[in-house]
Motif scaffolding. Structure first.
Motif, PDB file in Angstrom:
ATOM      1  N   ASP A 141       0.822  -1.214   0.000  1.00  0.00           N
ATOM      2  CA  ASP A 141       0.000   0.000   0.000  1.00  0.00           C
ATOM      3  C   ASP A 141       0.856   1.264   0.000  1.00  0.00           C
ATOM      4  O   ASP A 141       0.438   2.293  -0.539  1.00  0.00           O
ATOM      5  CB  ASP A 141      -0.920   0.001   1.223  1.00  0.00           C
ATOM      6  N   GLU A 142       2.029   1.202   0.612  1.00  0.00           N
ATOM      7  CA  GLU A 142       2.885   2.376   0.721  1.00  0.00           C
ATOM      8  C   GLU A 142       3.987   2.319  -0.333  1.00  0.00           C
ATOM      9  O   GLU A 142       4.476   1.247  -0.684  1.00  0.00           O
ATOM     10  CB  GLU A 142       3.499   2.460   2.122  1.00  0.00           C
ATOM     11  N   ALA A 143       4.362   3.488  -0.832  1.00  0.00           N
ATOM     12  CA  ALA A 143       5.396   3.596  -1.861  1.00  0.00           C
ATOM     13  C   ALA A 143       6.707   4.025  -1.237  1.00  0.00           C
ATOM     14  O   ALA A 143       6.725   4.773  -0.236  1.00  0.00           O
ATOM     15  CB  ALA A 143       4.971   4.583  -2.950  1.00  0.00           C
ATOM     16  N   VAL A 144       7.791   3.567  -1.819  1.00  0.00           N
ATOM     17  CA  VAL A 144       9.100   3.956  -1.337  1.00  0.00           C
ATOM     18  C   VAL A 144       9.317   5.443  -1.592  1.00  0.00           C
ATOM     19  O   VAL A 144       9.018   5.962  -2.655  1.00  0.00           O
ATOM     20  CB  VAL A 144      10.205   3.125  -2.035  1.00  0.00           C
ATOM     21  N   GLY A 145       9.817   6.129  -0.586  1.00  0.00           N
ATOM     22  CA  GLY A 145      10.035   7.565  -0.686  1.00  0.00           C
ATOM     23  C   GLY A 145       8.859   8.394  -0.258  1.00  0.00           C
ATOM     24  O   GLY A 145       9.021   9.590   0.048  1.00  0.00           O
ATOM     25  N   ALA A 146       7.639   7.814  -0.228  1.00  0.00           N
ATOM     26  CA  ALA A 146       6.452   8.572   0.164  1.00  0.00           C
ATOM     27  C   ALA A 146       6.207   8.522   1.662  1.00  0.00           C
ATOM     28  O   ALA A 146       5.455   9.339   2.190  1.00  0.00           O
ATOM     29  CB  ALA A 146       5.217   8.045  -0.571  1.00  0.00           C
ATOM     30  N   THR A 147       6.792   7.571   2.336  1.00  0.00           N
ATOM     31  CA  THR A 147       6.629   7.432   3.783  1.00  0.00           C
ATOM     32  C   THR A 147       7.997   7.501   4.445  1.00  0.00           C
ATOM     33  O   THR A 147       9.031   7.246   3.824  1.00  0.00           O
ATOM     34  CB  THR A 147       5.946   6.098   4.131  1.00  0.00           C
ATOM     35  N   GLU A 148       7.989   7.812   5.714  1.00  0.00           N
ATOM     36  CA  GLU A 148       9.238   7.944   6.465  1.00  0.00           C
ATOM     37  C   GLU A 148       9.648   6.577   7.011  1.00  0.00           C
ATOM     38  O   GLU A 148       9.348   6.227   8.145  1.00  0.00           O
ATOM     39  CB  GLU A 148       9.055   8.952   7.595  1.00  0.00           C
ATOM     40  N   ILE A 149      10.295   5.821   6.164  1.00  0.00           N
ATOM     41  CA  ILE A 149      10.848   4.535   6.573  1.00  0.00           C
ATOM     42  C   ILE A 149      12.343   4.720   6.784  1.00  0.00           C
ATOM     43  O   ILE A 149      13.060   5.195   5.889  1.00  0.00           O
ATOM     44  CB  ILE A 149      10.586   3.447   5.515  1.00  0.00           C
ATOM     45  N   ASP A 150      12.813   4.349   7.987  1.00  0.00           N
ATOM     46  CA  ASP A 150      14.219   4.550   8.325  1.00  0.00           C
ATOM     47  C   ASP A 150      15.046   3.392   7.771  1.00  0.00           C
ATOM     48  O   ASP A 150      14.902   2.247   8.203  1.00  0.00           O
ATOM     49  CB  ASP A 150      14.367   4.643   9.846  1.00  0.00           C
ATOM     50  N   PHE A 151      15.897   3.715   6.811  1.00  0.00           N
ATOM     51  CA  PHE A 151      16.788   2.720   6.239  1.00  0.00           C
ATOM     52  C   PHE A 151      18.227   2.887   6.729  1.00  0.00           C
ATOM     53  O   PHE A 151      19.133   2.235   6.201  1.00  0.00           O
ATOM     54  CB  PHE A 151      16.786   2.824   4.703  1.00  0.00           C
ATOM     55  N   ILE A 206      16.217   0.854  -7.560  1.00  0.00           N
ATOM     56  CA  ILE A 206      15.492   1.952  -6.905  1.00  0.00           C
ATOM     57  C   ILE A 206      15.468   1.753  -5.390  1.00  0.00           C
ATOM     58  O   ILE A 206      15.697   2.692  -4.616  1.00  0.00           O
ATOM     59  CB  ILE A 206      14.067   2.054  -7.475  1.00  0.00           C
ATOM     60  N   MET A 207      15.210   0.539  -4.962  1.00  0.00           N
ATOM     61  CA  MET A 207      15.165   0.259  -3.523  1.00  0.00           C
ATOM     62  C   MET A 207      16.544   0.456  -2.888  1.00  0.00           C
ATOM     63  O   MET A 207      16.668   1.069  -1.816  1.00  0.00           O
ATOM     64  CB  MET A 207      14.676  -1.170  -3.284  1.00  0.00           C
ATOM     65  N   VAL A 256       8.477  -4.854   6.520  1.00  0.00           N
ATOM     66  CA  VAL A 256       7.944  -3.693   5.811  1.00  0.00           C
ATOM     67  C   VAL A 256       7.716  -4.084   4.359  1.00  0.00           C
ATOM     68  O   VAL A 256       8.531  -4.809   3.766  1.00  0.00           O
ATOM     69  CB  VAL A 256       8.908  -2.484   5.894  1.00  0.00           C
ATOM     70  N   LYS A 257       6.594  -3.607   3.791  1.00  0.00           N
ATOM     71  CA  LYS A 257       6.284  -3.852   2.382  1.00  0.00           C
ATOM     72  C   LYS A 257       6.152  -2.507   1.686  1.00  0.00           C
ATOM     73  O   LYS A 257       5.354  -1.667   2.095  1.00  0.00           O
ATOM     74  CB  LYS A 257       4.998  -4.662   2.235  1.00  0.00           C
ATOM     75  N   LEU A 258       6.926  -2.323   0.607  1.00  0.00           N
ATOM     76  CA  LEU A 258       6.901  -1.086  -0.153  1.00  0.00           C
ATOM     77  C   LEU A 258       6.780  -1.394  -1.638  1.00  0.00           C
ATOM     78  O   LEU A 258       7.175  -2.473  -2.092  1.00  0.00           O
ATOM     79  CB  LEU A 258       8.172  -0.269   0.105  1.00  0.00           C
TER      80      LEU A 258
END
Length: 360
Positions: free
Chosen positions: A290-300, A346-347, A325-327
């Motif tokens: 449901d969430e896109a990479v870069g659109a949410t604050e996921i700490d990598f 991209i990831m 986590v699923k992106l």
């Protein structure tokens, strides 16, 4: 009324040798096609001047000695004909010299940079010596002590063993394979637990890449090249269903597979659980997220492992359920599909971007 039988006799033609029998060929001591002297116009003088030109083909003499004497395919009369097709230097009719069709046109060519072992004893000795084998093919239905020992040693080492018919083995090699063929891996696989433990002991933040059934060797090589450039510390692949690391993969990776450790694991489920227990976050890249990479604050910036799926059906559902986590990659085009190598890039770039920003 003129009697039809009262016709003047035909004028006698000069004496000349008889023409060769249609379809008959003559050869010299070196087994080369020749035309006898009595059939050659250039040897008979003026007595052949009134003869019409002979048709080419199987009927009569086609002067093949001229083609044999002049390999350019041009006779003494100035006529052109296809050059005489010779055998290759090796003397094999099945070679592809001169544009001939290959003898086995549907057989896939093996990479020249990957070694092949054939025979039960050589494969057993290679396993005992600890050589890294990519895959082992055994003849289906063979039961003896050597086959049992090879199967047990291969499974203990995490090497894939396939039981195949004899036609498969004959297509791999024409030599006496004794019902066993193996491919030697051009790289040595590293144990994952040693890699993870060493990263934590050195004070480094783990950045790993998990590949679930990536089967295209060029995709695998391109992913390895991108991974090495963006700071990935190890690639994890399953022992079954993964791309064979051969010359094409090494070439596509531009040498990255000789630098970046590759871990081959028997069970990716246990691998993911081991990584999670080690404090590493597993992030799955899937279009079902449901969430896109870069659109949410996921700490990598912390310990992370990126999970990518196969070219056909993506990540396995059971592995996808284990991910923390699923992106998905945001897309606005009509195709709504990316090559797995591009999606992986991209990831990995997002992880590298956050870590670079943190370091600054």
């Amino acid at each position: 009324m003129e009697n039809p039988t009262d016709r003047p006799d035909r004028p006698e033609r000069p004496n000349r040798p008889a023409r060769p029998v249609a379809g008959r060929r003559f050869y010299d001591g070196a087994n080369r096609p020749v035309t006898p002297k009595q059939f050659r116009p250039d040897r008979g003088g003026a007595e052949f001047d009134d003869l019409p030109a002979r048709p080419k083909g199987r009927g009569g003499s086609d002067n093949r000695d001229e083609a044999a004497g002049d390999r350019t395919g041009r006779s003494d009369r100035g006529e052109s004909r296809p050059p005489y097709r010779e055998r290759s230097e090796g003397g094999e009719r099945g070679s592809n010299a001169g544009g001939e069709r290959p003898r086995y046109e549907n057989r896939p060519a093996q990479a020249a940079s990957i070694d092949m072992l054939f025979g039960l004893r050589p494969i057993q000795e290679a396993l005992n010596a600890g050589r890294t084998l990519e895959k082992i093919f055994l003849l289906r239905g063979t039961k003896n002590s050597l086959v049992t020992d090879i199967s047990a040693a291969a499974r203990a080492a995490g090497i894939q063993v396939q039981l195949v018919p004899v036609e498969k083995l004959d297509n791999l090699t024409r030599k006496n394979h004794q019902g066993a063929v193996a491919f030697v891996s051009p790289i040595d696989y590293a144990p994952l637990d040693t890699i993870v433990t060493g990263l934590f002991e050195e004070g480094k933040v783990p950045f790993l890449l998990l590949l679930d059934r990536i089967t295209d060797v060029r995709n695998f090589g391109a992913i390895a090249r991108t991974a090495e450039c963006l700071g990935v510390q190890a690639i994890v692949v399953p022992s079954r269903g993964a791309a064979q690391i051969n010359g094409d993969a090494l070439k596509t990776s531009a040498g990255a597979l000789n630098i970046l450790p590759v871990c081959r694991e028997n069970n990716l489920h246990e691998t993911i659980r081991f990584l999670q227990q080690s404090g590493i976050t597993v992030v799955a890249c899937t279009e079902k997220a449901d969430e896109a990479v870069g659109a949410t604050e996921i700490d990598f910036t912390g310990p992370v492992a990126i999970l990518m799926g196969s070219e056909e059906d993506g990540i396995s559902p059971d592995l996808l359920n284990l991910a923390d986590v699923k992106l998905k990659v945001p897309m606005s085009g009509q195709i709504q599909s990316l090559n797995v190598g591009v999606a992986a890039g991209i990831m990995m770039f997002e992880v590298a971007r956050q870590r670079v920003n943190q370091a600054e």
